[in-house]
Design a protein around this motif. Structure first.
Motif, PDB file in Angstrom:
ATOM      1  N   ASP A 177       8.715   5.135   4.393  1.00  0.00           N
ATOM      2  CA  ASP A 177       9.210   5.577   3.076  1.00  0.00           C
ATOM      3  C   ASP A 177       8.735   6.992   2.754  1.00  0.00           C
ATOM      4  O   ASP A 177       9.448   7.760   2.109  1.00  0.00           O
ATOM      5  CB  ASP A 177       8.736   4.646   1.959  1.00  0.00           C
ATOM      6  N   HIS A 178       7.532   7.334   3.180  1.00  0.00           N
ATOM      7  CA  HIS A 178       7.024   8.695   2.934  1.00  0.00           C
ATOM      8  C   HIS A 178       7.846   9.703   3.734  1.00  0.00           C
ATOM      9  O   HIS A 178       8.210  10.765   3.239  1.00  0.00           O
ATOM     10  CB  HIS A 178       5.553   8.823   3.348  1.00  0.00           C
ATOM     11  N   ARG A 179       8.095   9.353   4.982  1.00  0.00           N
ATOM     12  CA  ARG A 179       8.876  10.242   5.848  1.00  0.00           C
ATOM     13  C   ARG A 179      10.292  10.432   5.265  1.00  0.00           C
ATOM     14  O   ARG A 179      10.783  11.552   5.139  1.00  0.00           O
ATOM     15  CB  ARG A 179       8.956   9.623   7.252  1.00  0.00           C
ATOM     16  N   ALA A 226       7.545   8.779  -2.712  1.00  0.00           N
ATOM     17  CA  ALA A 226       8.153   7.456  -2.591  1.00  0.00           C
ATOM     18  C   ALA A 226       7.559   6.453  -3.579  1.00  0.00           C
ATOM     19  O   ALA A 226       8.290   5.735  -4.271  1.00  0.00           O
ATOM     20  CB  ALA A 226       7.992   6.943  -1.160  1.00  0.00           C
ATOM     21  N   HIS A 227       6.234   6.386  -3.632  1.00  0.00           N
ATOM     22  CA  HIS A 227       5.579   5.301  -4.375  1.00  0.00           C
ATOM     23  C   HIS A 227       4.697   5.841  -5.493  1.00  0.00           C
ATOM     24  O   HIS A 227       4.086   6.910  -5.336  1.00  0.00           O
ATOM     25  CB  HIS A 227       4.687   4.487  -3.416  1.00  0.00           C
ATOM     26  N   PRO A 228       4.587   5.058  -6.584  1.00  0.00           N
ATOM     27  CA  PRO A 228       3.596   5.422  -7.599  1.00  0.00           C
ATOM     28  C   PRO A 228       2.225   5.471  -6.904  1.00  0.00           C
ATOM     29  O   PRO A 228       1.899   4.524  -6.194  1.00  0.00           O
ATOM     30  CB  PRO A 228       3.636   4.235  -8.586  1.00  0.00           C
ATOM     31  N   ASP A 229       1.504   6.494  -7.050  1.00  0.00           N
ATOM     32  CA  ASP A 229       0.166   6.830  -6.497  1.00  0.00           C
ATOM     33  C   ASP A 229       0.234   7.822  -5.319  1.00  0.00           C
ATOM     34  O   ASP A 229      -0.771   8.446  -4.985  1.00  0.00           O
ATOM     35  CB  ASP A 229      -0.724   5.624  -6.141  1.00  0.00           C
ATOM     36  N   ASP A 230       1.388   8.009  -4.685  1.00  0.00           N
ATOM     37  CA  ASP A 230       1.490   8.981  -3.578  1.00  0.00           C
ATOM     38  C   ASP A 230       1.183  10.395  -4.080  1.00  0.00           C
ATOM     39  O   ASP A 230       0.476  11.165  -3.417  1.00  0.00           O
ATOM     40  CB  ASP A 230       2.900   8.988  -2.963  1.00  0.00           C
ATOM     41  N   ILE A 231       1.733  10.735  -5.237  1.00  0.00           N
ATOM     42  CA  ILE A 231       1.530  12.080  -5.798  1.00  0.00           C
ATOM     43  C   ILE A 231       0.052  12.279  -6.124  1.00  0.00           C
ATOM     44  O   ILE A 231      -0.542  13.317  -5.798  1.00  0.00           O
ATOM     45  CB  ILE A 231       2.393  12.273  -7.064  1.00  0.00           C
TER      46      ILE A 231
HETATM   47 ZN   LIG Z   1       3.107   5.487  -0.498  1.00  0.00          ZN
END
Ligand SMILES: [Zn+2]
Length: 240
Positions: free
Chosen positions: A111-113, A10-15
């Motif tokens: 958002d992750h879900r 979802a977000h930059p940095d999640d990966i």
């Molecule tokens: Zn995130």
């Protein structure tokens, strides 16, 4: 040229927080991978979309990604609309990954879900040739899930010990998000002093489970085939 692995979150940095070590290790072995952020992270408490874009570009360079692509599917309300699904289907078909890594579809951040669910569905639909987009049908072999806020019992663990320095550097590229005593921005879960230590501890925990220093755990809805079950468990203390 296709990538072997496509990491989508979802977000930059999640990966970076979930599977960067595995990607670095893949790169070290001559593999290719790409990164996709489903949103620009514009609703994050700290930083803004432009700052996070710069941080994400830097992190992708550190990891050795073939590309980082940012979609704009709506931070803080990521939608699993058909339109978003089709955008993702076309991207998966364009890059032809063999594996997809994404957030486990059960997490603290909605958002992750939603990202985990959207990616799972898009990866399957990508293989249906009668769903027309601008690229031909392609179905990845498997979608694998990494934990973010919540942890989940892993189906398998990747040894990322050798990749940890690069992983740390990529995470630190997101300076707006993590602990910075000089920052006047509001504190968040991620920016508190202990957060990166907790992320590191998780990698140590996963590593300990398989007898190495650091690991990244993945959940898979079907188990991986193991050709050598003896080698797969080497390194454990007797009786562990
Ligand atoms: Zn995130």
């Amino acid at each position: 040229m296709p990538v072997d692995i496509l990491a989508i979150a979802a977000h930059p940095d999640d990966i970076e927080l979930g599977c960067a070590g595995t990607l670095v290790r893949w790169k070290t072995r001559g593999g290719r991978f790409g990164l996709v952020d489903l949103t620009r992270g514009e609703m994050g408490t700290r930083g803004d979309a432009e700052t996070r874009r710069r941080e994400g570009t830097r992190a992708a360079e550190i990891l050795g990604a073939e590309f980082r692509e940012t979609l704009d599917l709506g931070d803080g309300g990521l939608s699993k609309s058909r339109e978003n699904e089709l955008a993702l289907i076309d991207l998966i078909r364009r890059e032809k990954p063999r594996l997809i890594l994404t957030s486990f579809p059960e997490d603290r951040h909605p958002d992750h879900r939603r990202a985990g669910e959207l990616v799972t569905d898009a990866a399957f639909y990508s293989g249906l040739r009668k769903i027309e987009t601008s690229h031909p049908a392609h179905r990845p072999q498997q979608t694998l899930y990494f934990s973010t806020a919540y942890t989940h019992a892993p189906t398998f663990v990747v040894d990322v010990t050798e990749a940890m320095e690069t992983r740390r550097a990529a995470i630190r590229a997101f300076t707006s998000q993590f602990h910075d005593p000089a920052s006047a921005e509001p504190q968040t879960v991620l920016s508190q002093a202990g957060f990166l230590a907790a992320i590191e501890a998780r990698a140590r925990h996963f590593g300990f489970m398989v007898g190495v220093e650091f690991g990244e755990g993945f959940v898979s809805r079907r188990p991986p085939r193991v050709d050598d079950p003896v080698a797969a468990f080497e390194g454990f203390e007797p009786g562990f």
